[in-house]
Design an enzyme around this catalytic site. Structure first.
Site, mmCIF file in Angstrom:
data_model
loop_
_atom_site.group_PDB
_atom_site.id
_atom_site.type_symbol
_atom_site.label_atom_id
_atom_site.label_comp_id
_atom_site.label_asym_id
_atom_site.label_seq_id
_atom_site.Cartn_x
_atom_site.Cartn_y
_atom_site.Cartn_z
ATOM 1 N N GLU A 61 11.177 17.259 13.919
ATOM 2 C CA GLU A 61 11.534 16.888 12.544
ATOM 3 C C GLU A 61 10.823 17.814 11.560
ATOM 4 O OE1 GLU A 61 9.941 13.209 10.864
ATOM 5 O OE2 GLU A 61 11.847 12.855 9.869
ATOM 6 N N GLY B 48 3.761 5.008 13.120
ATOM 7 C CA GLY B 48 4.481 3.790 13.508
ATOM 8 C C GLY B 48 3.984 3.249 14.853
ATOM 9 N N GLU C 71 10.403 1.681 10.156
ATOM 10 C CA GLU C 71 11.412 2.693 9.782
ATOM 11 C C GLU C 71 10.721 4.038 9.890
ATOM 12 O OE1 GLU C 71 14.438 2.151 9.372
ATOM 13 O OE2 GLU C 71 14.667 0.070 8.722
ATOM 14 N N LYS D 69 0.840 -1.194 0.000
ATOM 15 C CA LYS D 69 0.000 0.000 0.000
ATOM 16 C C LYS D 69 0.881 1.252 0.000
ATOM 17 C CE LYS D 69 -1.726 2.502 3.176
ATOM 18 N NZ LYS D 69 -1.517 3.759 2.428
ATOM 19 N N CYS E 199 14.153 10.808 5.382
ATOM 20 C CA CYS E 199 14.171 10.425 6.805
ATOM 21 C C CYS E 199 15.548 10.676 7.401
ATOM 22 C CB CYS E 199 13.759 8.966 6.958
ATOM 23 S SG CYS E 199 14.709 7.846 5.943
ATOM 24 N N GLY F 237 7.376 5.283 7.588
ATOM 25 C CA GLY F 237 6.545 6.482 7.698
ATOM 26 C C GLY F 237 6.874 7.226 8.971
ATOM 27 N N SER F 238 5.914 7.980 9.456
ATOM 28 C CA SER F 238 6.176 8.832 10.616
ATOM 29 C C SER F 238 6.158 8.028 11.918
ATOM 30 C CB SER F 238 5.122 9.934 10.674
ATOM 31 O OG SER F 238 3.863 9.353 10.879
ATOM 32 N N THR F 239 6.762 8.594 12.935
ATOM 33 C CA THR F 239 6.785 7.932 14.244
ATOM 34 C C THR F 239 5.368 7.815 14.801
ATOM 35 O OG1 THR F 239 9.032 8.676 14.667
ATOM 36 C CG2 THR F 239 7.707 8.139 16.591
ATOM 37 N N ALA F 240 4.557 8.864 14.606
ATOM 38 C CA ALA F 240 3.189 8.837 15.151
ATOM 39 C C ALA F 240 2.415 7.651 14.565
ATOM 40 C CB ALA F 240 2.483 10.145 14.830
HETATM 41 P P1 NAD Z 1 2.811 8.700 7.426
HETATM 42 O O1 NAD Z 1 3.138 7.976 8.666
HETATM 43 O O2 NAD Z 1 1.792 9.780 7.478
HETATM 44 O O3 NAD Z 1 2.334 7.712 6.284
HETATM 45 C C1 NAD Z 1 3.099 6.585 5.896
HETATM 46 C C2 NAD Z 1 2.172 5.512 5.369
HETATM 47 O O4 NAD Z 1 1.343 5.028 6.433
HETATM 48 C C3 NAD Z 1 1.211 5.988 4.274
HETATM 49 O O5 NAD Z 1 1.109 4.959 3.296
HETATM 50 C C4 NAD Z 1 -0.108 6.131 5.029
HETATM 51 O O6 NAD Z 1 -1.247 6.005 4.196
HETATM 52 C C5 NAD Z 1 -0.013 4.984 6.011
HETATM 53 N N1 NAD Z 1 -0.890 5.095 7.180
HETATM 54 C C6 NAD Z 1 -1.587 6.164 7.616
HETATM 55 N N2 NAD Z 1 -2.273 5.852 8.745
HETATM 56 C C7 NAD Z 1 -2.001 4.548 9.015
HETATM 57 C C8 NAD Z 1 -2.385 3.646 10.061
HETATM 58 N N3 NAD Z 1 -3.178 4.028 11.050
HETATM 59 N N4 NAD Z 1 -1.892 2.406 10.027
HETATM 60 C C9 NAD Z 1 -1.051 2.015 9.052
HETATM 61 N N5 NAD Z 1 -0.655 2.809 8.043
HETATM 62 C C10 NAD Z 1 -1.124 4.072 8.021
HETATM 63 O O7 NAD Z 1 4.224 9.250 6.915
HETATM 64 P P2 NAD Z 1 4.493 10.213 5.704
HETATM 65 O O8 NAD Z 1 4.058 11.593 6.121
HETATM 66 O O9 NAD Z 1 3.958 9.619 4.453
HETATM 67 O O10 NAD Z 1 6.104 10.155 5.620
HETATM 68 C C11 NAD Z 1 6.923 11.050 6.281
HETATM 69 C C12 NAD Z 1 7.537 10.408 7.506
HETATM 70 O O11 NAD Z 1 8.141 9.164 7.176
HETATM 71 C C13 NAD Z 1 8.652 11.229 8.130
HETATM 72 O O12 NAD Z 1 8.535 11.232 9.532
HETATM 73 C C14 NAD Z 1 9.912 10.493 7.713
HETATM 74 O O13 NAD Z 1 11.018 10.722 8.538
HETATM 75 C C15 NAD Z 1 9.453 9.087 7.721
HETATM 76 N N6 NAD Z 1 10.308 8.253 6.871
HETATM 77 C C16 NAD Z 1 11.136 7.336 7.455
HETATM 78 C C17 NAD Z 1 11.999 6.565 6.689
HETATM 79 C C18 NAD Z 1 12.915 5.561 7.300
HETATM 80 O O14 NAD Z 1 13.401 4.708 6.583
HETATM 81 N N7 NAD Z 1 13.167 5.588 8.583
HETATM 82 C C19 NAD Z 1 12.006 6.743 5.305
HETATM 83 C C20 NAD Z 1 11.161 7.679 4.747
HETATM 84 C C21 NAD Z 1 10.304 8.433 5.532
#
Ligand code: NAD
Length: 467
Positions: free
Chosen positions: A371, A224, A241, A168, A275, A219-222
């Site tokens: 961040e 995650g 991650e 997804k 990230c 994705g984001s820590t929140a």
């Molecule tokens: P996000 O957490 O908003 O979204 C990431 C993914 O999660 C999207 O596909 C989203 O649709 C999905 N998602 C949303 N709600 C969800 C839920 N309740 N359960 C499961 N999945 C859900 O992050 P973003 O804004 O797309 O990305 C930016 C963040 O990602 C930044 O904090 C960045 O540092 C981090 N990031 C980390 C890495 C790494 O490898 N550590 C790499 C790239 C980005």
């Protein structure tokens, strides 16, 4: 009817609904994307579950052939994929092309790995073996900053180990991933790879799905944290991650003119939406003024524009939400420091913000402590390198960090004290498929890439035989 299709059970299908995809350089919808329903997610998981027995039973050599064929089709279609990536994500076409070829290279890298049986003991009384078995159905969830390369952290090792997968992508950048689905439809057996797209509403259903055995999430820590909480119910495996607030520490023996272009690139690549971007820069007081001046010059000279235009070095922010967030960070920088380059939005459609350098700012402000994930870099003065390391470590995150010095022993000693998954010396944000990558503290759990990354897509199974 949408321009792109979901891939479910080997078939390219429309979504239950459609949604527009915005080009961040124009703010206009340029394509229609299928939007899957919860029922379609369930179909995708059912297809992956049904495909698992045959796929996992194949010899690993057969699965490697499929990975190589995927790499090949990515390379053959690199031009089209890169263009699509720039249109949906915003990054300059050269960077998008690099991301596409990089993804292909990651597929090839994993074909060089194996999962051999490890003999732990073969003595007079017993033989003990460690096997690495596939887990079953994997759920892969990706963000919007690097849709293709981050997918290539997950898809090749998941398949190599014998798992099947439901992918997804992020709602604002689904198209390159869906296009890949179309390209691999006839390469991968039906159901082994399934791709759905959502409007940010199916992630929760994936993490809670009883037939998914592992969630590989970037994705984001929140988010995650939500993923981990939801996965706990069925004790799903998770690899997370997450976000970071990487510090760079520049010692007094560094030549500002020489180092500034590398530091600038570390902070502003992909518009800071990385990230492991350098998100706070600590510079020794003896070279602070000169370094700030060099960074400001580079920021002023950067060519901002539509990623499809030749010569563009920095594209737009990827989406409106991020654009608004970065503007808030700039306001914080104006309040708590001095903006010496950028600080303005471009007077044109698109989510453009000029690369911004903020000096005379310190820890305890939003721009330094949080961040920003965008093109605004706080430059912080320090006197004592040990103190700078402590300030870098005071963050709740720990994804990456770097130390810059001509004295490698000194840099190494400081690198050793920094708390993060990766510490670079005289470089930053350098990843390779054979080097495991993961975060400390709030930056994540587990690792991707390398042999460690592959192992996370397996269940350790011991066979312990009496003789
Ligand atoms: P996000 O957490 O908003 O979204 C990431 C993914 O999660 C999207 O596909 C989203 O649709 C999905 N998602 C949303 N709600 C969800 C839920 N309740 N359960 C499961 N999945 C859900 O992050 P973003 O804004 O797309 O990305 C930016 C963040 O990602 C930044 O904090 C960045 O540092 C981090 N990031 C980390 C890495 C790494 O490898 N550590 C790499 C790239 C980005």
């Amino acid at each position: 009817m949408s321009d792109y299709k979901l891939l479910i059970g080997g078939k390219l299908v429309d979504g239950a609904q459609t949604m527009p995809v915005i080009n961040p350089a124009t703010e206009e919808a340029f394509a229609t994307c299928p939007r899957a329903s919860k029922a379609q997610l369930d179909e995708a998981v059912a297809a992956a579950k049904a495909a698992f027995p045959a796929w996992s039973a194949k010899p690993i050599a057969e699965r490697k052939k499929v990975l190589l064929a995927i790499a090949d089709v990515i390379e053959k279609n690199a031009g089209e994929l890169a263009r699509l990536l720039t249109q949906e994500q915003g990054k300059p076409i050269g960077d998008a092309t690099g991301e596409i070829y990089g993804a292909a290279a990651f597929f090839k890298y994993f074909t060089m790995l194996d999962l051999p049986v490890k003999v732990i003991d073969d003595s007079a009384n017993q033989r003990v073996e460690a096997h690495r078995k596939p887990l079953g159905v994997i759920g892969a969830i990706t963000p919007w900053n690097f849709p293709m390369i981050l997918l290539a952290f997950k898809l090749p090792p998941a398949l190599l180990a014998g798992n099947t997968i439901v992918i997804k992508p992020a709602p604002t950048t689904p198209l390159t991933t869906l296009k890949l689905g179309q390209l691999i439809q006839n390469i991968v057996p039906a159901g082994v790879v399934n791709i759905i797209a959502d409007a940010n509403d199916l992630g929760g259903a994936m993490t809670a799905h009883p037939d998914i055995r592992k969630i590989s999430f970037t994705g984001s820590t929140a988010t995650g944290k939500k993923v981990m909480a939801s996965a706990a119910e069925a004790l799903k495996r998770v690899t997370l991650e997450l976000g970071g607030n990487d510090a760079g520490i520049v010692l007094d023996d560094v030549n500002p003119k020489e180092a500034a272009p590398k530091l600038f690139q570390s902070a502003f690549q992909n518009n800071g939406q990385v990230c492991i971007a350098m998100k706070r820069l600590y510079v020794h007081e003896s070279i602070y003024d000169e370094m700030c001046g060099e960074l400001a010059k580079l920021a002023d000279a950067a060519i901002i524009g539509d990623g499809l235009m030749q010569g563009t070095q920095i594209g737009p922010l990827q989406n409106r939400m991020q654009y608004e967030k970065v503007k808030e960070f700039i306001e914080d920088g104006k309040k708590n420091g001095r903006v010496i380059a950028g600080g303005t939005v471009e007077d044109r459609p698109g989510y453009f913000i000029r690369p911004t350098i903020v000096r005379d700012i310190t820890d305890g402000t939003r721009l330094v402590d949080e961040e920003q994930f965008g093109p605004v870099l706080p430059v912080i003065k320090f006197k004592d390198a040990e103190d700078a390391v402590q300030r870098a470590n005071a963050s709740p995150w720990g994804l990456g960090g770097s130390v810059w010095s001509k004295d490698i022993d000194k840099a190494y000693a400081l690198a050793d004290k920094m708390e993060a998954g990766t510490i670079w010396v005289n470089k930053h944000a350098d990843l390779a498929p054979n080097i495991p990558f993961g975060g400390a503290k709030l930056s994540g759990i587990g690792a991707e890439l390398g042999e460690e990354g592959l192992a996370e897509f397996t269940q350790l199974k011991i066979i312990n035989m009496a003789k």
